[in-house]
Design a protein around this motif. Structure first.
Motif, PDB file in Angstrom:
ATOM      1  N   SER A  35       0.826  -1.209   0.000  1.00  0.00           N
ATOM      2  CA  SER A  35       0.000   0.000   0.000  1.00  0.00           C
ATOM      3  C   SER A  35       0.858   1.256   0.000  1.00  0.00           C
ATOM      4  CB  SER A  35      -0.926   0.009   1.217  1.00  0.00           C
ATOM      5  OG  SER A  35      -1.810  -1.089   1.167  1.00  0.00           O
ATOM      6  N   LEU A  36       1.925   1.244   0.762  1.00  0.00           N
ATOM      7  CA  LEU A  36       2.824   2.400   0.781  1.00  0.00           C
ATOM      8  C   LEU A  36       3.455   2.640  -0.586  1.00  0.00           C
ATOM      9  CD1 LEU A  36       4.675   2.043   4.197  1.00  0.00           C
ATOM     10  CD2 LEU A  36       3.072   3.837   3.522  1.00  0.00           C
ATOM     11  N   SER A  37       3.717   1.569  -1.305  1.00  0.00           N
ATOM     12  CA  SER A  37       4.337   1.738  -2.620  1.00  0.00           C
ATOM     13  C   SER A  37       3.418   2.491  -3.581  1.00  0.00           C
ATOM     14  CB  SER A  37       4.722   0.382  -3.205  1.00  0.00           C
ATOM     15  OG  SER A  37       3.571  -0.365  -3.530  1.00  0.00           O
ATOM     16  N   LEU A  38       2.116   2.451  -3.341  1.00  0.00           N
ATOM     17  CA  LEU A  38       1.175   3.195  -4.187  1.00  0.00           C
ATOM     18  C   LEU A  38       1.314   4.703  -4.012  1.00  0.00           C
ATOM     19  CD1 LEU A  38      -1.995   0.973  -3.668  1.00  0.00           C
ATOM     20  CD2 LEU A  38      -0.464   1.005  -5.649  1.00  0.00           C
ATOM     21  N   CYS A  39       1.937   5.124  -2.921  1.00  0.00           N
ATOM     22  CA  CYS A  39       2.112   6.546  -2.645  1.00  0.00           C
ATOM     23  C   CYS A  39       3.348   7.131  -3.323  1.00  0.00           C
ATOM     24  CB  CYS A  39       2.225   6.780  -1.137  1.00  0.00           C
ATOM     25  SG  CYS A  39       0.779   6.237  -0.225  1.00  0.00           S
ATOM     26  N   LEU A  40       4.135   6.282  -3.950  1.00  0.00           N
ATOM     27  CA  LEU A  40       5.367   6.744  -4.577  1.00  0.00           C
ATOM     28  C   LEU A  40       5.095   7.307  -5.964  1.00  0.00           C
ATOM     29  CD1 LEU A  40       7.675   3.696  -3.739  1.00  0.00           C
ATOM     30  CD2 LEU A  40       7.527   5.881  -2.512  1.00  0.00           C
ATOM     31  N   ASP A  41       5.879   8.311  -6.342  1.00  0.00           N
ATOM     32  CA  ASP A  41       5.780   8.761  -7.720  1.00  0.00           C
ATOM     33  C   ASP A  41       6.459   7.720  -8.619  1.00  0.00           C
ATOM     34  OD1 ASP A  41       8.599   9.218  -7.826  1.00  0.00           O
ATOM     35  OD2 ASP A  41       8.335  11.243  -7.069  1.00  0.00           O
ATOM     36  N   LYS A  78       4.389  -4.228 -11.749  1.00  0.00           N
ATOM     37  CA  LYS A  78       3.061  -4.256 -12.367  1.00  0.00           C
ATOM     38  C   LYS A  78       2.212  -3.080 -11.885  1.00  0.00           C
ATOM     39  CE  LYS A  78       2.731  -9.175 -12.251  1.00  0.00           C
ATOM     40  NZ  LYS A  78       1.985 -10.294 -11.683  1.00  0.00           N
ATOM     41  N   ARG A  79       2.279  -2.827 -10.588  1.00  0.00           N
ATOM     42  CA  ARG A  79       1.481  -1.736 -10.011  1.00  0.00           C
ATOM     43  C   ARG A  79       1.970  -0.369 -10.490  1.00  0.00           C
ATOM     44  NH1 ARG A  79      -0.085  -3.402  -3.867  1.00  0.00           N
ATOM     45  NH2 ARG A  79      -0.691  -5.534  -4.361  1.00  0.00           N
ATOM     46  N   ALA A  80       3.280  -0.259 -10.718  1.00  0.00           N
ATOM     47  CA  ALA A  80       3.849   1.006 -11.159  1.00  0.00           C
ATOM     48  C   ALA A  80       3.498   1.283 -12.614  1.00  0.00           C
ATOM     49  CB  ALA A  80       5.363   1.008 -10.966  1.00  0.00           C
ATOM     50  N   GLY A  81       3.095   0.261 -13.340  1.00  0.00           N
ATOM     51  CA  GLY A  81       2.679   0.438 -14.705  1.00  0.00           C
ATOM     52  C   GLY A  81       3.845   0.404 -15.646  1.00  0.00           C
TER      53      GLY A  81
END
Length: 81
Positions: A35-41, A78-81
Motif C-alpha cells: 500500500s505504501l508503494s502506491l504513494c510513490l511517484d 506491475k502496479r507502477a505500470g
C-alpha cells in the motif's frame, strides 16, 4: 510458554500458535508495504523495483529469499505500470 522460566519447553500447540501469529503479522506487513508503494511517484517506484531486483541477485541470500525479492519486485513493477 513460561517467560519467567525459559527452561520449560514450548508445547507443540504453543509453537503452532506462535507460527500462526507470525504469519498474520507478516501478512499485515506485506499489505502495508504494498500500500505504501502506491504513494510513490513513478521515479521512486522504479527505483524501489530496481533495488528489489538487485537484492534478488545477492549471493549471500539463499535461493528462496532471492525468489521472494524478485516476486515482490515483479508485483510492484506491475502496479507502477
Amino acid at each position: 510458554m513460561n517467560v519467567e522460566n525459559p527452561e520449560e519447553a514450548m508445547t507443540f500447540g504453543e509453537l503452532l500458535a506462535l507460527i500462526a501469529d507470525q504469519q498474520r503479522r507478516l501478512s499485515v506487513l506485506e499489505v502495508a508495504f504494498s500500500s505504501l508503494s502506491l504513494c510513490l511517484d513513478e521515479q521512486a517506484a522504479l527505483r524501489l523495483v530496481d533495488k528489489l531486483r538487485l537484492e534478488a541477485t545477492r549471493s549471500d541470500y539463499d535461493e528462496n529469499k532471492r525468489q521472494h525479492f524478485a516476486a515482490l519486485a515483479d508485483e510492484l513493477a506491475k502496479r507502477a505500470g
